[in-house]
Design a protein around this motif. Structure first.
Motif, mmCIF file in Angstrom:
data_model
loop_
_atom_site.group_PDB
_atom_site.id
_atom_site.type_symbol
_atom_site.label_atom_id
_atom_site.label_comp_id
_atom_site.label_asym_id
_atom_site.label_seq_id
_atom_site.Cartn_x
_atom_site.Cartn_y
_atom_site.Cartn_z
ATOM 1 N N MET A 1 -4.647 -8.663 -4.230
ATOM 2 C CA MET A 1 -3.160 -8.723 -3.754
ATOM 3 C C MET A 1 -2.232 -8.358 -4.763
ATOM 4 S SD MET A 1 -2.992 -8.986 -0.295
ATOM 5 C CE MET A 1 -1.337 -9.591 -0.056
ATOM 6 N N LEU A 2 -2.541 -9.085 -5.918
ATOM 7 C CA LEU A 2 -1.587 -9.015 -7.263
ATOM 8 C C LEU A 2 -1.546 -7.731 -7.582
ATOM 9 C CD1 LEU A 2 0.253 -10.043 -9.332
ATOM 10 C CD2 LEU A 2 -1.740 -10.795 -10.591
ATOM 11 N N LEU A 3 -2.867 -6.837 -7.605
ATOM 12 C CA LEU A 3 -3.107 -5.575 -8.140
ATOM 13 C C LEU A 3 -2.508 -4.644 -7.145
ATOM 14 C CD1 LEU A 3 -6.580 -5.621 -9.392
ATOM 15 C CD2 LEU A 3 -4.657 -5.133 -10.811
ATOM 16 N N THR A 4 -2.469 -4.941 -6.128
ATOM 17 C CA THR A 4 -1.884 -3.994 -4.790
ATOM 18 C C THR A 4 -0.531 -3.894 -4.777
ATOM 19 O OG1 THR A 4 -3.958 -4.236 -3.499
ATOM 20 C CG2 THR A 4 -1.866 -3.296 -2.536
ATOM 21 N N LEU A 5 0.114 -5.247 -4.913
ATOM 22 C CA LEU A 5 1.690 -5.419 -4.596
ATOM 23 C C LEU A 5 2.527 -4.879 -5.966
ATOM 24 C CD1 LEU A 5 1.755 -8.711 -2.791
ATOM 25 C CD2 LEU A 5 2.294 -6.394 -1.949
#
Length: 599
Positions: free
Chosen positions: A321-325
């Motif tokens: 999620m961190l990579l995507t956001l």
């Protein structure tokens, strides 16, 4: 946290196309033997099983199924049809036998027959997850996402239960895989197939299928406008060959998809609505949940329970999620900014398929954990992004990446070791302050005998050590060992849980007493406190059981036996002219069977 040392992955190999099928077969083989261990006791599962039995018994209606003589038309009947096809005539006949041995074997077969179609649907969902993830992020991510889906707590907990949500999850995932092919790979023929999959999903649980498939895709143009300037627009195809950025909308395929959807989804609702007054009001209440239950609304944040249900792969999900956001500001995590993350547009689409349904469903009153099953594949795809980033960091010798990866192994090893360790300790050997929260069998003893628990404990410790230092010293091998260990721990958990009160039917003991007294009697249920009748009473009696008020309202003959509940610290139930001839405890309560006084 000390990262696993010496784990150096070999150069990545090409993932075969059949990898998704191989994982699905492995998961099915690992979980199938456990399906008959637990009695039919889960509330949503007993509703399904009682409906299926009634369809198979005495020529029950298939078009409009009933439950204890009352139409069950709140939800479409596709899962009930599938369950009824799986239950055999021999099982239905054996469940009515007066011989307790034959009856016990029949109910064991019924548990298997009612559950294996759900497990099969869950494993086919793994195949669809592989295809969806392959389209969104490539085959390596597809392999990781499929493994993570099939060994997550949410999958292991619910895919062994016969419920409508399992079948919905299958067809939603199939539909999303077809949509992803149509949008990102320009395979326009998939649009028509999507209409068929959406129709089958609709026939499992109604309009929520649209929310979990089409609605998130409607936000794609917004993301395209926001990211076109940076060259990462979602409208660009994922195919390696150049494809024009804009194409005419394939109206012919869209028309075929709409026709396919309507052909599957409309006949049953039209038939039911035209045959029964008030059907539209029932469906509106079911969709909005207004007046559907008397329970208090669940909190708006209830779906945060997805996070613990992603154990043991929760750290990978958070990192994904961190990579995507924060894809363009990922230097906040040391090893991520050196990892070349591909397929970012596909991961954004996976995030939409996860986030949009959760946000909308959070506005409604009821928020059950099983409603998250169709959202597990996109969540696992995001987790796969995090896991691949960890593995890439490990290849570059980043110790912080190893620490992230080790957190998964610690979770898996902790589950595998604590379960047999706790299960072999008898509650009698503990202080009184701990016994209330300790796992206890129905007999009051430990879950596992030492001859089972201690070898399982030794194997769990050995597997955990091997997971950190696998034979080939490969990160991928360590993840594989973790996945197998989760499947083994699930089987061990169910083996102990089957002998607990929660793993047994609440109503089966009193049903057995009624059958022993008189097998062919008319039975009714009555509770002045308003407690709904547990569906497993009708299952283990294998006959229609109506509330006493409904029997008298219909003008039917008086029942021969009435089942009533004695609550904790209350006197046994009584009715004028009736006396209790059998009682069975369940926790601190008692179920009573009452018979008419002799004149």
């Amino acid at each position: 946290m000390t990262p696993p040392t010496g784990l150096i992955s070999a150069p990545p190999r090409r993932i075969p196309r059949w990898a998704g099928w191989a994982i699905a077969v492995l998961v099915f083989v690992a979980m199938a033997p456990t399906l008959g261990w637990l009695e039919l006791a889960n509330g949503i599962e007993t509703l399904h099983a009682a409906t299926v039995l009634e369809m198979r018994r005495d020529g029950g209606s298939w078009i409009m199924p009933t439950l204890n003589g009352t139409l069950r038309i709140k939800k479409p009947p596709l899962p009930a049809w599938i369950g009824a096809l799986a239950v055999t005539d021999a099982t239905v006949a054996g469940a009515s036998s007066t011989d307790p041995v034959i009856r016990d074997r029949a109910f064991s077969r019924l548990a298997w027959e009612i559950r294996w179609p759900a497990l099969l649907a869950g494993c086919l969902m793994l195949v669809a997850t592989f295809d969806l993830a392959k389209t969104l992020a490539g085959r390596r991510a597809a392999l990781a996402a499929t493994v993570l889906t099939g060994t997550s707590l949410l999958f292991l907990r619910y895919m062994r239960l016969a419920s409508t949500d399992v079948h919905l999850a299958l067809w939603v995932t199939v539909g999303n895989a077809l949509l992803a092919r149509a949008i990102l790979l320009r395979q326009r023929g998939c649009i028509a197939a999507f209409g068929l999959a959406l129709g089958l999903a609709f026939m499992c649980k109604g309009p929520v299928a649209i929310l979990q498939t089409i609605a998130p895709v409607a936000l794609l143009p917004l993301l395209h406008r926001r990211r076109t300037a940076t060259g990462s627009g979602l409208s660009q195809p994922m195919a390696p060959e150049p494809v024009p950025a804009r194409r005419a909308i394939p109206w012919r395929q869209v028309f075929v998809a709409v026709v396919a959807f309507l052909a599957v989804a409309l006949p049953w609702p039209i038939m039911v609505a035209t045959s029964n007054e008030g059907t539209l009001a029932i469906w509106w209440s079911e969709i909005t949940r207004k007046d559907a239950t008397t329970l208090a609304p669940d909190p708006v944040y209830a779906y945060l329970t997805l996070l613990p249900h992603l154990i043991p792969w929760l750290p990978a999900f958070l990192l994904g999620m961190l990579l995507t956001l924060r894809f363009r500001s990922s230097r906040s995590v040391r090893f991520i900014h050196r990892t070349k993350v591909q397929r970012h547009r596909g991961y954004l689409l996976a995030m939409l398929w996860l986030a949009v349904p959760i946000l909308v469903m959070s506005l409604f009153k009821d928020k059950n954990e099983r409603y998250l099953l169709p959202l597990l594949p996109p969540a696992a795809i995001l987790a796969a992004r995090g896991l691949l980033a960890m593995i890439a960091g490990m290849r570059r010798g980043r110790r912080d990446a190893g620490a992230w990866l080790a957190s998964h192994f610690v979770l898996v090893g902790g589950i595998a070791i604590v379960l047999p360790l706790v299960g072999v300790i008898s509650p009698q050997a503990l202080p009184a302050s701990l016994t209330s929260a300790w796992p206890v069998s129905a007999s009051g003893g430990a879950w596992y005998e030492p001859r089972l628990g201690l070898p399982c404990l030794a194997l769990a410790i050995a597997a955990t050590v091997t997971m950190f230092r696998p034979p080939r010293r490969s990160v991928i091998a360590g993840v594989g060992i973790a996945a197998v260990l989760m499947l083994a721990a699930n089987a061990l958990l169910l083996w102990g849980y089957k002998d607990t009160p929660a793993g047994r039917s609440e109503m089966r003991p009193i049903a057995e007493r009624i059958i022993a007294q008189s097998a062919g009697t008319r039975v009714a249920y009555h509770d002045p406190g308003g407690k709904p009748m547990p569906p497993d009473l009708a299952i283990y009696l294998n006959r229609v059981v109506r509330p006493l008020e409904a029997v008298r309202r219909r003008g039917d003959d008086e029942p021969d036996i009435i089942v009533m509940l004695q609550r904790e610290n209350q006197r046994p139930p009584s009715l004028p002219g009736w006396h209790s001839f059998a009682s069975e405890p369940y926790g601190k309560r008692y179920w009573h069977a009452l018979k008419k006084d002799q004149p």
